[in-house]
Write a protein that holds these residues in place. Structure first.
Motif, PDB file in Angstrom:
ATOM      1  N   HIS A   1       0.689  -1.154  -0.025  1.00 48.40           N
ATOM      2  CA  HIS A   1      -0.027   0.172  -0.014  1.00 48.40           C
ATOM      3  C   HIS A   1       0.893   1.199  -0.040  1.00 48.40           C
TER       4      HIS A   1
ATOM      5  N   GLN B   1      -2.361   6.495  -9.335  1.00 47.16           N
ATOM      6  CA  GLN B   1      -3.026   6.384 -10.511  1.00 47.16           C
ATOM      7  C   GLN B   1      -1.656   5.925 -11.578  1.00 47.16           C
TER       8      GLN B   1
ATOM      9  N   GLN C   1     -10.343  -9.762  -6.680  1.00 42.44           N
ATOM     10  CA  GLN C   1     -11.264  -8.757  -7.401  1.00 42.44           C
ATOM     11  C   GLN C   1     -10.738  -8.984  -9.014  1.00 42.44           C
TER      12      GLN C   1
ATOM     13  N   VAL D   1     -10.536  -7.518 -12.719  1.00 47.56           N
ATOM     14  CA  VAL D   1     -10.696  -6.279 -13.445  1.00 47.56           C
ATOM     15  C   VAL D   1     -10.491  -6.679 -14.674  1.00 47.56           C
TER      16      VAL D   1
ATOM     17  N   GLU E   1     -12.178   0.111 -13.617  1.00 45.43           N
ATOM     18  CA  GLU E   1     -12.342  -0.565 -12.392  1.00 45.43           C
ATOM     19  C   GLU E   1     -11.302  -0.859 -11.433  1.00 45.43           C
TER      20      GLU E   1
ATOM     21  N   PRO F   1      -8.950   1.086  -9.944  1.00 44.87           N
ATOM     22  CA  PRO F   1      -8.808   1.986  -8.327  1.00 44.87           C
ATOM     23  C   PRO F   1      -9.837   1.191  -7.155  1.00 44.87           C
ATOM     24  N   ALA F   2     -11.018   1.190  -7.665  1.00 44.54           N
ATOM     25  CA  ALA F   2     -12.015   0.556  -6.577  1.00 44.54           C
ATOM     26  C   ALA F   2     -11.801  -0.908  -6.214  1.00 44.54           C
ATOM     27  N   ALA F   3     -11.016  -1.615  -7.113  1.00 43.94           N
ATOM     28  CA  ALA F   3     -10.741  -3.174  -6.939  1.00 43.94           C
ATOM     29  C   ALA F   3      -9.689  -3.089  -6.181  1.00 43.94           C
TER      30      ALA F   3
ATOM     31  N   VAL G   1      -8.691  -0.861  -3.701  1.00 44.07           N
ATOM     32  CA  VAL G   1      -9.153  -0.383  -2.509  1.00 44.07           C
ATOM     33  C   VAL G   1      -9.736  -1.579  -1.604  1.00 44.07           C
ATOM     34  N   GLY G   2     -10.550  -2.455  -2.364  1.00 46.09           N
ATOM     35  CA  GLY G   2     -11.310  -3.421  -1.829  1.00 46.09           C
ATOM     36  C   GLY G   2     -10.348  -4.322  -1.472  1.00 46.09           C
ATOM     37  N   CYS G   3      -9.357  -4.748  -2.320  1.00 47.20           N
ATOM     38  CA  CYS G   3      -8.241  -5.771  -1.800  1.00 47.20           C
ATOM     39  C   CYS G   3      -7.459  -5.356  -0.738  1.00 47.20           C
TER      40      CYS G   3
END
Length: 316
Positions: free
Chosen positions: A120, A129, A157, A159, A164, A166-168, A170-172
């Motif tokens: 992270h 990005q 997730q 992709v 898709e 960035p959201a994936a 974050v979920g990970c």
């Protein structure tokens, strides 16, 4: 003959607690059918005292995720000299870390989807990005993101579009501080259980996995009816042999013991791709290991009763 007393360790505090409890209950019932005295113990603050005061003849680790698969509980059992079924603490640590397992299998010449691993902090310090763009440039699309450690597909997730990503991501990150981004390989998904018999690992029939959603995620794994399973897998003889050889190789190369499960994909051209390995596979009603055991013509209780006996002999 006095049958051994077995402590089935299940539960714990990982995200996979509920799955572990289900595995533990099913395994305990299966061992009781074999005539063993079985106690179900949670891995809480009272475990150490209980292991010392009620000392079982053997323990079976039915924990998923966290301390049950990263070698921590196994280390405690080793320090207390309690015989147990399952992989040693060192082997658990190798298998628990997905990038390490992939690197070991890749170095030995086995195919595995290309991947990158990033913590992270890299996204925070270098700009999210820009790092995401570099991942897509390097691996292409589609991708699958997953925590570098953990099981039950928690946080995984798929992709297919860069928008898709960035959201994936974050979920990970909700399930770990480091993400494994892997090129998604389409094909027949299989799980191959390996059981040691007379000291030699043997691959059981592969189980083919066909999730209704197209993705074998947590919900598809543990909700009855959302995934079709075929045991044995509907594979050509050559491919069935190859996935079995891969599973045995993973078991040996990573230093696993007693029982394991390897997940793989057979692509359209017949290439077998290693995905990951589990040193403490699920034993629930929708788990693939019990299906493989039944397809092999035996029972969950018989297999684990034999492994308990081997663990006790091994300690002696």
């Amino acid at each position: 003959m006095v049958m051994p007393t077995v402590a089935v360790l299940a539960g714990g505090l990982s995200h996979e607690r509920d799955v572990s409890l289900r595995s533990g209950r099913r395994l305990s019932a299966a061992l009781r059918e074999q005539g063993l005295t079985v106690e179900e113990w949670d891995t809480d603050a009272g475990l150490l005292d209980r292991l010392r005061s009620e000392r079982p003849d053997a323990a079976v680790v039915a924990l998923h995720g966290g301390q049950g698969e990263n070698g921590s509980v196994q280390t405690v059992l080793e320090m207390l000299k309690v015989p147990y079924v399952g992989t040693s603490s060192r082997g658990c640590r190798r298998a628990w870390d997905k990038p390490t397992a992939k690197a070991v299998l890749s170095a030995a010449g086995y195919a595995t989807p290309d991947w990158v691993v990033l913590p992270h902090s890299t996204f925070r310090e270098l700009g999210a990005q820009g790092v995401l763009d570099a991942i897509v440039d390097h691996l292409g699309l589609p991708l699958i993101l997953k925590p570098d450690q953990g099981g039950s597909a928690l946080g995984a997730q798929v992709v297919r579009d860069a928008a898709e990503l960035p959201a994936a991501m974050v979920g990970c990150f909700a399930y770990g501080d480091t993400v494994l981004a892997e090129r998604l390989v389409e094909g027949v998904e299989v799980a191959v259980a390996v059981v040691e018999r007379d000291g030699e690992p043997e691959a059981l029939p592969a189980v083919e996995i066909v999730p209704e959603s197209g993705v074998y995620d947590y919900t598809s794994r543990y909700t009855a009816g959302l995934t079709d399973f075929f045991a044995p897998a509907r594979l050509p003889e050559e491919s069935a042999k190859a996935v079995g050889e891969l599973a045995v190789a993973a078991h040996k190369l990573l230093g696993l013991r007693d029982i394991s499960r390897t997940d793989a994909i057979v692509s359209a051209d017949g290439t077998v791709q290693f995905l990951e390995v589990n040193s403490s596979p699920g034993l629930t009603e929708t788990s693939t290991v019990p299906m493989a055991i039944e397809t092999a013509g035996t029972s969950l209780g018989a297999v684990f009763a034999d492994l308990v006996a081997r663990a006790i002999r091994r300690s002696a």
